[in-house]
Design an enzyme around this catalytic site. Structure first.
Site, PDB file in Angstrom:
ATOM      1  N   HIS A 129       1.120   1.396  -5.787  1.00 35.80           N
ATOM      2  CA  HIS A 129      -0.217   0.788  -5.852  1.00 35.80           C
ATOM      3  C   HIS A 129      -1.250   1.830  -6.262  1.00 35.80           C
ATOM      4  CE1 HIS A 129      -3.895  -1.291  -4.735  1.00 35.80           C
ATOM      5  NE2 HIS A 129      -4.161  -0.363  -3.845  1.00 35.80           N
ATOM      6  N   GLN A 137      -4.562 -17.716  -3.431  1.00 33.82           N
ATOM      7  CA  GLN A 137      -4.883 -16.957  -4.634  1.00 33.82           C
ATOM      8  C   GLN A 137      -6.005 -17.606  -5.428  1.00 33.82           C
ATOM      9  OE1 GLN A 137      -3.725 -13.845  -5.398  1.00 33.82           O
ATOM     10  NE2 GLN A 137      -2.939 -14.106  -3.318  1.00 33.82           N
ATOM     11  N   HIS A 150       0.839  -1.206   0.000  1.00 32.14           N
ATOM     12  CA  HIS A 150       0.000   0.000   0.000  1.00 32.14           C
ATOM     13  C   HIS A 150       0.873   1.254   0.000  1.00 32.14           C
ATOM     14  CE1 HIS A 150      -3.175  -2.880   1.379  1.00 32.14           C
ATOM     15  NE2 HIS A 150      -3.887  -2.135   0.552  1.00 32.14           N
ATOM     16  N   ASN A 151       1.455   1.513  -1.141  1.00 28.39           N
ATOM     17  CA  ASN A 151       2.286   2.698  -1.316  1.00 28.39           C
ATOM     18  C   ASN A 151       1.829   3.450  -2.566  1.00 28.39           C
ATOM     19  OD1 ASN A 151       3.385   1.118  -3.452  1.00 28.39           O
ATOM     20  ND2 ASN A 151       4.858   0.225  -2.010  1.00 28.39           N
ATOM     21  N   SER A 152       2.613   4.444  -2.972  1.00 33.39           N
ATOM     22  CA  SER A 152       2.201   5.262  -4.119  1.00 33.39           C
ATOM     23  C   SER A 152       2.223   4.472  -5.421  1.00 33.39           C
ATOM     24  CB  SER A 152       3.102   6.494  -4.235  1.00 33.39           C
ATOM     25  OG  SER A 152       4.440   6.108  -4.502  1.00 33.39           O
ATOM     26  N   ASP A 182      -9.147  -1.575  -8.129  1.00 39.72           N
ATOM     27  CA  ASP A 182      -8.450  -1.896  -6.886  1.00 39.72           C
ATOM     28  C   ASP A 182      -8.199  -3.394  -6.757  1.00 39.72           C
ATOM     29  OD1 ASP A 182      -7.204  -1.199  -4.538  1.00 39.72           O
ATOM     30  OD2 ASP A 182      -9.027  -1.141  -3.348  1.00 39.72           O
ATOM     31  N   ASP A 193      -5.734   5.344  -0.965  1.00 41.15           N
ATOM     32  CA  ASP A 193      -4.956   4.651   0.074  1.00 41.15           C
ATOM     33  C   ASP A 193      -3.905   5.555   0.694  1.00 41.15           C
ATOM     34  OD1 ASP A 193      -6.069   2.142   0.450  1.00 41.15           O
ATOM     35  OD2 ASP A 193      -5.032   1.264  -1.266  1.00 41.15           O
TER      36      ASP A 193
END
Length: 1070
Positions: free
Chosen positions: A736, A941, A732-734, A890, A773
């Site tokens: 993403h 998955q 969950h960073n930039s 998302d 986020d």
């Protein structure tokens, strides 16, 4: 019966012409000729490039040969009337033809200089006197089409061809003279063949009368446009359904035809159909019987051709499509002036598919060829008919760019279905719910369809949402009532697009049922059962909930049922089931269930007291340290120096300063492509992927201009926003956020959504994707709630992180030089803020099932209503589509190319493991899928795709069909990969630690069981299997066997944790 091959005169000059391809045959409509008669349909076939050059060079080599061709074509088109009249007309028109040929020679020289081509040919058709045909390229379509169409029609055709350089358009009109020109050999040659069929000649009186009626109809303000608007979905469906055979043939040829099909299917739209109507309306000669428009495209080695013919007498509208050697014909019969109940659509398919096609596709793809319902019968004698309703003509529901723009809903082709289409056997279903479809096909053809179409999953548009099932049942009850009572249907109280005629009922019109017949009794019984089911469903509706909540509760119930079976398979299955339940199911409905008060149950009070004493110390250890005052928004940093760093007049080309600007520009040039190399963009942008992606998208969409956003202010805000993404988070960073923003941009480019949303709505969706986020701590909502964090207290445990993301983003807009919406009017700003809030809150994964149920209910309700068009004419419907669009973006990682997907999976699991490490250190229960020592990534998955991602994308693909078929294909391929990578089940880990103790406990537990169960359990113990929970004193061999599917639980053993999932299997005594 003679058949004339297509493609023009034979090539000369000693060069051997390529052998003509074998003709494809279809059965003509019964109203035209005898059903047993077969004719060739090679009139749209494209020849090879060599043959095209030879044909052009010979056809226009001399004036004499051109005169012969024109004269022969003219004599063919003058076949009506008596012999004497025919010869007189031939003599007069031949003179006129020769005069025009002289003018064409001059025009030919001019066009050779311009390197363009207009080819004129002639063709004849059954029941109509044929005319000349003009083929024009984009550069000359205006001047060419002006000879037979009005200026407006020519302009619309030219606009269509503006971006379609490989497309040719053919328009015809019956009383125009034949002309011919030539140009460069690089332009594709399209020849129109001819086929003379017995059908008779129309007398002059009836032809004149038909012409007068037709022109009178076209002069009505909303006549022709309203009729074609009502049939627009059928026109699109015809072209797109033909693509099924093209896709199948592409598997044999080694090419993918989706792009070709998608481009060709968008050609027949409002503008082109309107051009055909105008062409037919401009005909004045009494001998003229119609106008036509044809479209031809060649891409990726495949050929797609479509044509529309509107007869002058308004008796038929005939559409044909040829794709990769497969031809299909559709006829709208009954005429413009006929009552809606008498209008029919008949679809005919090729008699034979290519040899070995089915077997080859089954081996290559593992599934049978796509075969949409109502389009391709299994044999040449099976015709499908369905009623054409008279839609509203006041306004086209397909008009884009307006609040009332809508989506045309299509039928999904066959593919692997999600669990939503499985039987919900625990609850009573409608008697006809399993065979109910979208009210397109008449009831009398249901049995015939079922016997003909095979291997097609839910290709009949199986309805799964309860509210849509109720509507379909009530419609069936109404139609049955008309058949039982023989009362004529009244449409006074029905909307035009929902009118039901007698032909919709279970019995065809003209064959009423009489009391006492077996069919009468059976239909009456079915009607009562259907009505009883509707009443039962309506009685359970709670007034404070929307109808989509019925579907949400049903889907959650079905998911719990599926996960119950999944969790019983193994220990990992139980862990995955718990993760899905705790993450993607909102458990608010639990408070509505009746339950005893705590004070009314002394045993429960004592148990809670004991549990509270044991967990008091754990709660104190896990509670988060005191944070900043709740009146402040945590996570907002001080304005950084870069806020005012863009002081010069020149801004960076892509919004960021980077030494690798060329490489970055190359990648950003593919922002409209699904599965872009987002990791490389992060590298080339110096870890500023969100800023450069957002800036490039807003620039390319001209949103900075339409929303009056200063570019410098936009870059200031995006840089500040990206700084507030936590770089230490693995997932969950930039990067993403940039990936979701780019995926949102691609989904907004979907052809089905073209012109549907306004620039404000598009900008709001992209802005929401950018901020969705921001300041994510790398922890889940459930962790924040369990640890009683300041954020959970501030937002009352409801969408904690999503509310925080919104608060931080809108707070950053208040920084100096960061208010990108400063030039908006107050009303616009309020609307955009509301949209962004709704979209970001919908990214809360616990709302997933509600979002899915809302979208599926909306789509199926419109299909059952019979309109086939989703009118997004209110805020609720429009924001619902945008919410699901961003939610799909998302959850788009499993739909990306496998290398990208695997990389995202590794990053997400690392973030989960970091949370698990923190939970272990704090003495908290480790959340599902967060224990790095006990996780099965591959199986997780597969479960994630089967129960979450696939149902969501399946519904989205239904909404925008066929524009998301590539995405679904990639998703299924990725699922198959992870399925193949699941390792074999290991032996129970707890058995080797103390095997004797486990054996003793196991034997004591089974003393009360009979010998048969003992033998079965001993076999299971020898075979081994996956155990449930490891490392605890409550683990038993019996519970391990239960995890392996060997039977019930053991006495004294502790059941696996079932988290927030209802209906999980509890391992009790036998």
């Amino acid at each position: 019966m003679s058949q004339e091959s297509n493609g023009g005169p034979a090539a000369g000059g000693g060069a051997a012409a390529a052998p003509p391809p074998p003709p494809q045959y279809i059965i003509t409509t019964p109203s035209e000729v005898d059903p047993d008669e077969v004719r060739s349909m090679a009139d749209l076939e494209l020849g090879s490039p060599e043959k095209q050059v030879q044909v052009q060079s010979q056809k226009f080599s001399s004036t004499s040969s051109t005169t012969k061709v024109a004269t022969h074509s003219f004599s063919m088109s003058s076949s009506a009337g008596t012999t004497g009249q025919q010869s007189k007309q031939d003599s007069a028109q031949q003179i006129q033809q020769l005069q025009q040929l002289q003018q064409l020679q001059q025009l030919q020289q001019q066009q050779q200089q311009q390197q363009s081509q207009r080819i004129i040919s002639s063709s004849t058709r059954s029941q109509s006197l044929q005319s000349s045909t003009i083929v024009g390229e984009a550069t000359t379509i205006t001047s060419g089409a002006a000879q037979i169409l009005s200026a407006s029609a020519a302009a619309s055709l030219a606009q269509q061809l503006k971006a379609q350089s490989s497309t040719s358009i053919i328009t015809s009109s019956e009383q125009r003279t034949s002309t011919s020109t030539s140009s460069s050999s690089s332009t594709r040659y399209i020849a129109s063949g001819s086929s003379n069929l017995a059908g008779g000649n129309s007398n002059s009186a009836s032809s004149a009368s038909s012409k007068t009626r037709f022109q009178s109809f076209l002069q009505q303000p909303e006549g022709a446009h309203g009729f074609l608007t009502a049939h627009q979905k059928h026109v699109r469906q015809f072209v797109r359904s033909t693509s099924a055979h093209s896709e199948a043939a592409a598997g044999v040829a080694g090419a993918r035809a989706e792009k070709c099909i998608r481009s060709a299917s968008t050609q027949i739209d409002d503008a082109s159909v309107a051009g055909v109507v105008e062409s037919a309306g401009n005909l004045t000669d009494s001998s003229a019987t119609g106008g036509s428009m044809q479209l031809s495209m060649s891409k990726l080695g495949l050929q797609q051709s479509s044509s529309i013919l509107i007869s002058k007498s308004a008796e038929t509208i005939e559409m044909k499509s040829s794709s990769a050697g497969m031809r299909t014909q559709l006829t709208l019969s009954g005429g413009f002036l006929a009552p809606p109940g008498n209008r029919k659509i008949t679809i005919l398919s090729p008699i034979h598919a290519p040899p070995g096609l089915h077997d080859m596709l089954k081996r290559a793809q593992g599934r049978s060829p796509l075969s949409p319902r109502i389009s391709f019968p299994g044999s040449d004698s099976d015709l499908f008919g369905f009623d054409v309703e008279n839609g509203q003509g006041a306004r086209s529901p397909l008009e884009g760019g307006s609040p009332s723009a809508g989506l045309v809903l299509q039928n999904l082709p066959q593919r692997r279905e999600s669990f939503l289409y499985r039987s919900d056997s625990d609850f009573e279903m409608s008697p006809k719910s399993m065979s109910r479809n979208s009210s397109i096909a008449s009831e009398r053809f249901k049995e015939q369809e079922a016997s003909i179409l095979v291997d097609r999953s839910h290709g009949e548009d199986l309805i799964v949402t309860p509210f849509a099932q109720i509507l379909a049942s009530l419609r069936s009850v109404r139609n049955n009532l008309l058949s039982l009572t023989n009362v004529p249907a009244s449409n006074k109280s029905r909307r035009p697009n929902q009118s039901s005629s007698a032909s919709r009922s279970g019995n065809p019109p003209g064959a009423p049922l009489s009391q006492g017949e077996e069919a009468y009794t059976r239909l009456a019984t079915d009607t009562i059962e259907e009505l009883d089911w509707c009443l039962d469903q309506l009685e359970t509706i709670q007034t404070h909930r929307s109808v989509s909540d019925m579907a949400s509760l049903k889907f959650k119930r079905m998911l719990n049922k599926e996960l119950s079976h999944f969790s019983e398979s193994s220990r990992s299955g139980n862990q995955i089931s718990e993760y899905i339940c705790s993450t993607f199911l909102d458990k608010q409905q639990e408070f509505d269930l009746p339950s005893l008060r705590v004070e009314d149950n002394p045993e429960l009070v004592a148990a809670n007291a004991a549990a509270g004493q044991q967990s008091a110390g754990q709660y104190a250890r896990s509670r988060s340290p005191r944070g900043p005052p709740m009146s402040q928004i945590s996570g907002v940093k001080r304005p950084l120096s870069h806020t005012n760093s863009f002081t010069g007049e020149r801004l960076p080309t892509f919004g960021v300063e980077t030494p690798r600007e060329n490489e970055l520009g190359t990648l950003l040039g593919e922002l409209d492509t699904w599965g872009i190399q987002i990791f490389s963009i992060g590298e080339f942008s110096v870890n500023r992927p969100l800023t450069c992606v957002a800036y490039t998208i807003f620039q390319s969409r001209e949103l900075l201009t339409s929303l009056m956003i200063p570019p410098k202010t936009f870059l200031n805000f995006m840089s500040t926003l990206e700084d507030h993404y936590v770089k230490d988070n693995p997932f969950h960073n930039s990067l993403h956020a940039a990936d979701v923003t780019q995926s949102t941009n691609v989904l907004l480019n979907t052809p089905a959504l073209e012109g549907v949303f306004t620039p404000l709505e598009v900008g709001g969706a992209l802005f929401a994707a950018c901020i969705h986020d921001v300041d994510h701590p790398g922890l889940t909502n459930q962790f924040l709630v369990n640890s009683s964090s300041e954020l959970a207290l501030m937002y009352n445990d409801e969408s904690v992180l999503e509310n925080h993301h919104l608060a931080v983003a809108f707070k950053l807009l208040q920084n100096q030089g960061c208010d990108i919406f400063c030039n908006m009017q107050k009303k616009q700003r309020q609307t955009l803020r509301k949209m962004v809030i709704d979209i970001v809150l919908s990214t809360d994964m616990s709302k997933h099932m509600s979002l899915l149920a809302d979208l599926k209910t909306m789509v199926e309700t419109k299909k059952v209503a019979g309109s086939g068009v989703l009118l997004l004419d209110n805020y609720t419907d429009r924001i619902q589509v945008l919410e699901n669009l961003v939610h799909c973006a998302d959850l788009s990682n499993p739909t990306k190319p496998l290398p990208l997907y695997k990389r995202w999976v590794a990053l997400l699991m690392e973030e989960f493991f970091l949370q698990g490490d923190k939970e272990r250190e704090s003495g908290m229960d480790i959340s599902p899928m967060c224990d790095r020592h006990n996780a099965t990534i591959e199986k997780s998955q597969v479960g994630f795709i089967d129960y979450i991602v696939h149902p969501l994308w399946e519904t989205w693909a239904d909404l925008v069909h066929p524009d998301a078929q590539d995405i679904l294909d990639t998703l299924e391929e990725n699922r198959d990969y992870y399925q193949s990578m699941i390792p074999p089940s290991p032996p129970p880990s707890g058995v080797d630690e103390n095997p004797q103790e486990d054996r003793i406990r196991f034997q004591v537990t089974l003393e009360e069981s009979d010998q048969e169960n003992l033998a079965e359990l001993e076999e299971g113990d020898e075979s081994g299997g996956e155990s449930t929970t490891t490392g605890t004193t409550g683990t038993t061999a019996a519970s391990a066997l239960s995890g392996a599917g060997g039977g019930g639980g053991g006495g004294g053993g502790m059941a696996p944790r079932t988290g927030g999932c209802q209906n999980q299997p509890q391992h009790g005594g036998m």
